[in-house]
Design a protein around this motif. Structure first.
Motif, PDB file in Angstrom:
ATOM      1  N   TYR A 109       9.710   0.959   2.603  1.00  0.00           N
ATOM      2  CA  TYR A 109       9.520   2.135   3.456  1.00  0.00           C
ATOM      3  C   TYR A 109       9.917   1.874   4.906  1.00  0.00           C
ATOM      4  CZ  TYR A 109       7.775   5.179  -0.126  1.00  0.00           C
ATOM      5  OH  TYR A 109       7.704   5.984  -1.237  1.00  0.00           O
ATOM      6  N   GLN A 110       9.976   0.621   5.309  1.00  0.00           N
ATOM      7  CA  GLN A 110      10.559   0.307   6.619  1.00  0.00           C
ATOM      8  C   GLN A 110      12.043   0.629   6.597  1.00  0.00           C
ATOM      9  OE1 GLN A 110       9.690  -3.747   7.775  1.00  0.00           O
ATOM     10  NE2 GLN A 110       7.499  -3.437   7.550  1.00  0.00           N
ATOM     11  N   LYS A 111      12.698   0.306   5.485  1.00  0.00           N
ATOM     12  CA  LYS A 111      14.134   0.561   5.337  1.00  0.00           C
ATOM     13  C   LYS A 111      14.404   2.046   5.093  1.00  0.00           C
ATOM     14  CE  LYS A 111      18.484  -0.506   4.469  1.00  0.00           C
ATOM     15  NZ  LYS A 111      19.377  -0.764   5.570  1.00  0.00           N
TER      16      LYS A 111
ATOM     17  N   ASP B 159       0.860  -1.181   0.000  1.00  0.00           N
ATOM     18  CA  ASP B 159       0.000   0.000   0.000  1.00  0.00           C
ATOM     19  C   ASP B 159       0.896   1.230   0.000  1.00  0.00           C
ATOM     20  OD1 ASP B 159      -1.642   2.145   0.628  1.00  0.00           O
ATOM     21  OD2 ASP B 159      -2.500   1.229   2.414  1.00  0.00           O
ATOM     22  N   LEU B 160       1.081   1.841  -1.172  1.00  0.00           N
ATOM     23  CA  LEU B 160       1.995   2.971  -1.285  1.00  0.00           C
ATOM     24  C   LEU B 160       1.588   4.135  -0.393  1.00  0.00           C
ATOM     25  CD1 LEU B 160       4.508   4.191  -2.540  1.00  0.00           C
ATOM     26  CD2 LEU B 160       3.080   4.993  -4.433  1.00  0.00           C
ATOM     27  N   HIS B 161       0.315   4.516  -0.417  1.00  0.00           N
ATOM     28  CA  HIS B 161      -0.133   5.638   0.432  1.00  0.00           C
ATOM     29  C   HIS B 161       0.090   5.339   1.903  1.00  0.00           C
ATOM     30  CE1 HIS B 161      -1.768   8.266  -2.599  1.00  0.00           C
ATOM     31  NE2 HIS B 161      -2.461   7.270  -3.136  1.00  0.00           N
TER      32      HIS B 161
ATOM     33  N   ALA C 249       2.784   7.274   4.457  1.00  0.00           N
ATOM     34  CA  ALA C 249       2.326   7.845   5.730  1.00  0.00           C
ATOM     35  C   ALA C 249       2.940   7.131   6.932  1.00  0.00           C
ATOM     36  CB  ALA C 249       0.803   7.776   5.798  1.00  0.00           C
ATOM     37  N   GLY C 250       3.579   5.980   6.690  1.00  0.00           N
ATOM     38  CA  GLY C 250       4.200   5.229   7.782  1.00  0.00           C
ATOM     39  C   GLY C 250       3.207   4.476   8.636  1.00  0.00           C
ATOM     40  N   VAL C 251       1.978   4.267   8.131  1.00  0.00           N
ATOM     41  CA  VAL C 251       0.937   3.628   8.939  1.00  0.00           C
ATOM     42  C   VAL C 251       0.572   2.225   8.455  1.00  0.00           C
ATOM     43  CG1 VAL C 251      -0.059   5.824   9.659  1.00  0.00           C
ATOM     44  CG2 VAL C 251      -0.951   4.697   7.605  1.00  0.00           C
ATOM     45  N   ARG C 252       0.983   1.869   7.246  1.00  0.00           N
ATOM     46  CA  ARG C 252       0.638   0.547   6.716  1.00  0.00           C
ATOM     47  C   ARG C 252       1.822   0.015   5.915  1.00  0.00           C
ATOM     48  NH1 ARG C 252      -2.837  -2.259   2.931  1.00  0.00           N
ATOM     49  NH2 ARG C 252      -3.749  -3.968   4.109  1.00  0.00           N
ATOM     50  N   LEU C 253       2.787  -0.523   6.630  1.00  0.00           N
ATOM     51  CA  LEU C 253       4.022  -0.990   6.013  1.00  0.00           C
ATOM     52  C   LEU C 253       3.905  -2.473   5.688  1.00  0.00           C
ATOM     53  CD1 LEU C 253       6.442   0.963   8.358  1.00  0.00           C
ATOM     54  CD2 LEU C 253       5.728   1.571   6.041  1.00  0.00           C
ATOM     55  N   VAL C 254       3.094  -2.770   4.669  1.00  0.00           N
ATOM     56  CA  VAL C 254       2.827  -4.155   4.283  1.00  0.00           C
ATOM     57  C   VAL C 254       3.359  -4.408   2.882  1.00  0.00           C
ATOM     58  CG1 VAL C 254       0.785  -4.330   5.766  1.00  0.00           C
ATOM     59  CG2 VAL C 254       0.528  -3.583   3.387  1.00  0.00           C
TER      60      VAL C 254
END
Length: 191
Positions: free
Chosen positions: A91-93, A73-75, A79-84
Motif C-alpha cells: 500500500y506504500q507502493k 494490517d490490511l485495514h 486507510a493509509g494509517v498503518r503501513l506495516v
C-alpha cells in the motif's frame, strides 16, 4: 471509509483450520493470500487446471509468512494509517484509491509480479505447495489447508470474479479465462 469491508479477502470455511482469509489484498497485484500463504493468481489458475486434468495433484511456488505482524494490517494499510509488514509495503507502493469507484481489481496486475516478488522476499519464506484433489472424500487441499469441493469452487469463483471489487471494466486476465474454459470442457467430458 464506507467501502473498506469490500476490500478484504473474504473468509472461507476450511475443514482443517476453520475460517480462513483468501483473496486479493491490493488491486494492483494478482497475488492472493490464503491465511499465511501468498501466491500469484496465474500459477494458482494453472495449478487448479493441472490438478483437475492430471493425477489430482499439482505444485506451485508460494511464500509463507509465519509472523502475523510481518503480514501487516490490511485495514490500517487501506486507510493509509498503518503501513506495516508486507501488506503495508504494497500500500506504500499502490495506495487505496481516493475515489471508491476506482476500486477495481486490475486485470494487468500480473505485470507487477517482479515488484511484488522483491517485496515479499523480505517478509516471507519461499516454498512450494501442493494443490491436491481427493475425489474419494470430495476435498481439495492447498498447502495443507483442506476445503470441501463446494468451498474450493467458491475460491475459484472468487478469482473468476476478481474478488469483490470485481475486475476493472469487467475484463478478466487471460489466465482466468483459460482456467474457466478448461474446467468447463472437463465438466462436459465427465461421465
Amino acid at each position: 471509509m464506507l467501502y473498506v469491508s469490500r476490500t478484504m479477502p473474504l473468509a472461507f470455511s476450511s475443514l482443517s483450520h476453520g475460517e480462513l482469509a483468501f483473496g486479493f489484498f491490493n488491486i494492483e497485484t494478482d497475488m492472493l493470500l490464503l491465511d499465511r500463504l501468498f501466491f500469484f493468481a496465474q500459477p494458482f489458475c494453472h495449478t487448479v487446471v493441472e490438478a483437475q486434468t492430471s493425477a489430482h495433484q499439482a505444485r506451485m511456488n508460494a511464500w509463507h509468512i509465519h509472523d502475523r505482524n510481518d503480514i501487516g494490517d490490511l485495514h490500517g494499510a487501506i486507510a493509509g494509517v498503518r503501513l506495516v509488514g508486507f501488506i503495508g509495503e504494497t500500500y506504500q507502493k499502490w495506495p487505496f484509491p481516493e475515489n471508491h469507484y476506482d476500486f477495481k481489481q486490475n486485470p494487468n496486475g500480473y505485470q507487477n509480479r517482479s515488484l511484488i516478488e522483491n517485496m515479499i522476499i523480505r517478509w516471507g519464506r519461499p516454498t512450494t505447495i501442493s494443490l491436491c484433489r481427493n475425489p474419494a472424500d470430495e476435498t481439495v487441499a492447498i498447502g495443507g489447508y483442506v476445503f470441501s469441493n463446494l468451498v474450493f469452487q467458491q475460491l475459484i469463483d472468487y478469482v473468476y470474479l476478481g474478488g469483490y471489487p470485481r475486475w476493472k471494466d469487467g475484463v478478466r486476465p487471460f489466465y482466468v479465462d483459460d482456467m474457466i474454459k478448461t474446467l468447463q470442457n472437463q465438466t462436459k467430458r465427465a461421465p
